[in-house]
Scaffold this motif. Sequence first.
Motif, mmCIF file in Angstrom:
data_model
loop_
_atom_site.group_PDB
_atom_site.id
_atom_site.type_symbol
_atom_site.label_atom_id
_atom_site.label_comp_id
_atom_site.label_asym_id
_atom_site.label_seq_id
_atom_site.Cartn_x
_atom_site.Cartn_y
_atom_site.Cartn_z
ATOM 1 N N SER A 233 85.682 43.150 64.025
ATOM 2 C CA SER A 233 85.625 42.934 65.474
ATOM 3 C C SER A 233 87.034 42.880 66.066
ATOM 4 N N GLY A 234 87.154 43.404 67.265
ATOM 5 C CA GLY A 234 88.436 43.372 67.976
ATOM 6 C C GLY A 234 88.608 42.106 68.787
ATOM 7 N N THR A 235 87.666 41.161 68.636
ATOM 8 C CA THR A 235 87.750 39.896 69.369
ATOM 9 C C THR A 235 88.259 38.814 68.420
ATOM 10 N N ILE A 236 89.325 38.158 68.820
ATOM 11 C CA ILE A 236 89.885 37.076 67.983
ATOM 12 C C ILE A 236 89.748 35.761 68.753
ATOM 13 N N TYR A 237 89.065 34.824 68.125
ATOM 14 C CA TYR A 237 88.894 33.501 68.746
ATOM 15 C C TYR A 237 89.930 32.538 68.177
ATOM 16 N N ILE A 238 90.516 31.747 69.061
ATOM 17 C CA ILE A 238 91.462 30.723 68.609
ATOM 18 C C ILE A 238 90.810 29.358 68.894
ATOM 19 N N TYR A 239 90.652 28.582 67.822
ATOM 20 C CA TYR A 239 89.953 27.293 67.935
ATOM 21 C C TYR A 239 90.946 26.132 68.056
ATOM 22 N N ASP A 240 90.501 25.054 68.715
ATOM 23 C CA ASP A 240 91.350 23.856 68.781
ATOM 24 C C ASP A 240 90.965 22.907 67.642
ATOM 25 N N ASP A 241 91.529 21.717 67.628
ATOM 26 C CA ASP A 241 91.276 20.757 66.548
ATOM 27 C C ASP A 241 89.817 20.322 66.469
ATOM 28 N N TYR A 242 89.077 20.425 67.593
ATOM 29 C CA TYR A 242 87.659 20.000 67.618
ATOM 30 C C TYR A 242 86.709 21.163 67.346
ATOM 31 N N ASN A 243 87.275 22.265 66.832
ATOM 32 C CA ASN A 243 86.500 23.462 66.505
ATOM 33 C C ASN A 243 85.829 24.087 67.731
ATOM 34 N N GLU A 244 86.463 23.935 68.872
ATOM 35 C CA GLU A 244 85.975 24.582 70.096
ATOM 36 C C GLU A 244 86.901 25.753 70.440
ATOM 37 N N ILE A 245 86.301 26.779 71.026
ATOM 38 C CA ILE A 245 87.097 27.987 71.327
ATOM 39 C C ILE A 245 88.116 27.656 72.423
ATOM 40 N N LEU A 246 89.372 27.837 72.048
ATOM 41 C CA LEU A 246 90.466 27.534 72.983
ATOM 42 C C LEU A 246 90.842 28.787 73.775
ATOM 43 N N GLU A 247 90.861 29.908 73.063
ATOM 44 C CA GLU A 247 91.326 31.163 73.678
ATOM 45 C C GLU A 247 90.631 32.354 73.011
ATOM 46 N N THR A 248 90.396 33.398 73.757
ATOM 47 C CA THR A 248 89.803 34.620 73.193
ATOM 48 C C THR A 248 90.747 35.784 73.467
ATOM 49 N N ASN A 249 91.143 36.468 72.391
ATOM 50 C CA ASN A 249 92.025 37.647 72.544
ATOM 51 C C ASN A 249 91.263 38.905 72.127
ATOM 52 N N TYR A 250 91.532 39.991 72.867
ATOM 53 C CA TYR A 250 90.918 41.276 72.507
ATOM 54 C C TYR A 250 92.009 42.201 71.988
ATOM 55 N N VAL A 251 91.810 42.695 70.781
ATOM 56 C CA VAL A 251 92.819 43.574 70.150
ATOM 57 C C VAL A 251 92.153 44.875 69.692
ATOM 58 N N CYS A 252 93.005 45.819 69.226
ATOM 59 C CA CYS A 252 92.470 47.059 68.627
ATOM 60 C C CYS A 252 92.234 46.761 67.150
ATOM 61 N N ALA A 253 90.982 46.682 66.763
ATOM 62 C CA ALA A 253 90.669 46.384 65.355
ATOM 63 C C ALA A 253 91.201 47.507 64.478
ATOM 64 N N ASP A 254 91.733 47.134 63.313
ATOM 65 C CA ASP A 254 92.310 48.135 62.417
ATOM 66 C C ASP A 254 92.014 47.739 60.971
ATOM 67 N N GLY A 255 91.596 48.707 60.189
ATOM 68 C CA GLY A 255 91.317 48.427 58.780
ATOM 69 C C GLY A 255 90.583 49.580 58.132
ATOM 70 N N ASP A 256 90.445 49.471 56.790
ATOM 71 C CA ASP A 256 89.731 50.509 56.030
ATOM 72 C C ASP A 256 88.464 49.888 55.449
ATOM 73 N N VAL A 257 87.329 50.519 55.778
ATOM 74 C CA VAL A 257 86.056 50.031 55.230
ATOM 75 C C VAL A 257 85.384 51.190 54.486
ATOM 76 N N TYR A 258 85.127 50.965 53.208
ATOM 77 C CA TYR A 258 84.439 51.981 52.409
ATOM 78 C C TYR A 258 83.052 51.462 52.034
ATOM 79 N N GLY A 259 82.094 52.376 51.989
ATOM 80 C CA GLY A 259 80.733 51.952 51.659
ATOM 81 C C GLY A 259 80.031 52.957 50.773
ATOM 82 N N LYS A 260 78.993 52.428 50.073
ATOM 83 C CA LYS A 260 78.189 53.297 49.203
ATOM 84 C C LYS A 260 77.091 53.906 50.071
#
Lengths: 94, 401
Positions: B226-253
Amino acid sequence: MKEKKEPLRAVEKISDSLSLPQDVLLSSTILTIEGTSKVFIENYKGITLYHENKIVIQAKHYQVILRGKNLRIEYFNQDDMKICGKIISIEFVS
Amino acid sequence: MAKKLVKWCLGYVKIALTGEHTNRLLTLLKNNGISLWDIVPVEHGYEAYMYKNDVFQIKPLLRKTESKMKILKKYGWFRISFRYRKRKPFIFGFLLCVCFIYYFTLFIWDIHIDGESNYTKEQLITYIKENYVDLGTRKNEINCEELEKELRKYFEEIAWINCELKGTQLIVHIRETIPAAETKNQTTPGDIVAGKDAVVSSIITRNGTPLIKKDMEVKKGDILISGTIYIYDDYNEILETNYVCADGDVYGKTEIIYDDYVSLSHYEKEETKEKKTYYSISLWGKTYTPYTPKKNYANQMETSEEIHLKLGENMYLPIFFVKNQKIEYVPKLVNYSEEEAISIMEERIQQYQDKLIEKGVVILENNVKIYIENGVCYAKGSFVVIERIGLYQEKTEQMED
């Protein structure tokens, strides 16, 4: 003869003190020799004689005599000339 | 070389100077600014070369020194122009031809594709001609970057593309692979989604949040990284949401279905010696055929061979010579033996496998079975392979919600 030389010395002194090249003030002939096969001559007045074995160039106050074998004027124009061939001697005759 | 060319353009002559005062003449020539070269002393004078224009200046000096001049030979452009002075139409035609060739070089007259494997040259060329660059388009109207974008958008399996203009040719270099998660040029945030149904065999995340693990089963369209990155605070609540260009290699059978067949009896075209040849010329997109044979054979195939006129390697001109042929054939029934049919089928399967390997696919299992039924040789089954399944997909507003 002495009277003729004095003004030359004066010009020479001026050119030395002003650090100017002598060929500009005195119209001296410049000879550039490459080994024994090529000669470039600048500031010359004319060609007095042209033979295979002897070329006589008229400069302002003297003549330049080139002796050699198979001498050939490769080109000449208003400013300079190039002589090729086997050069044996170069003489300056006043 | 440059000096020789200048001399040739200005024109020069070989002269013989004779007389009693030729040395004085040389001095006078020097003082009048007339250049001479290759001066050779000969009997009674000299031979030398001088510029054509100086010949007229030398005359008063000849009179002064009582010398004579003889022109031995003329060299240079002026000599050619003088020789062809009565052939003005020829010169005019030659210059017109040069102008036409220059004009032609301002346009594109050929499209060349290289590196294609799944797509055909014709498919790519037709698309380019119909939608973007037709033959005869001015070179300065072509935007290679835009063309690259267009082609990448339309032909999804193109992984890398480069367009260049060489002479009057548009060259398109392409590389095809399984849709790869290309994020290098992405600027809009997005996810990596599954391109097909598969079981994940490996995942490497460079940017974004991985939502799957190894050995997980995924369906086509599922978000893998996912290109959405959540940043949590100490109470496990979403503090900030960032949208990025997801990048990676996924191989499947995955499973690739294979289905092919060859008929044991089929018709082959056996050519007779009868054929008719005729020629056409194509100028600026219009074809002229001076003679077309009216008679057609009962069974015939038509072939045409194009010769595209070009100067050098890439300087194509809008002139084609076409050699057309009508060739008569007799349909002949040919029967394959069962062994022959099986060997043809095995060869086809091998070629298909080689193509897959070339694309970077790892074949785990070959479950294709060859069998003969009702006079037809079938090859049916599937390949179990490991391949890249990640596909970049830009985020839409709905997805973000």
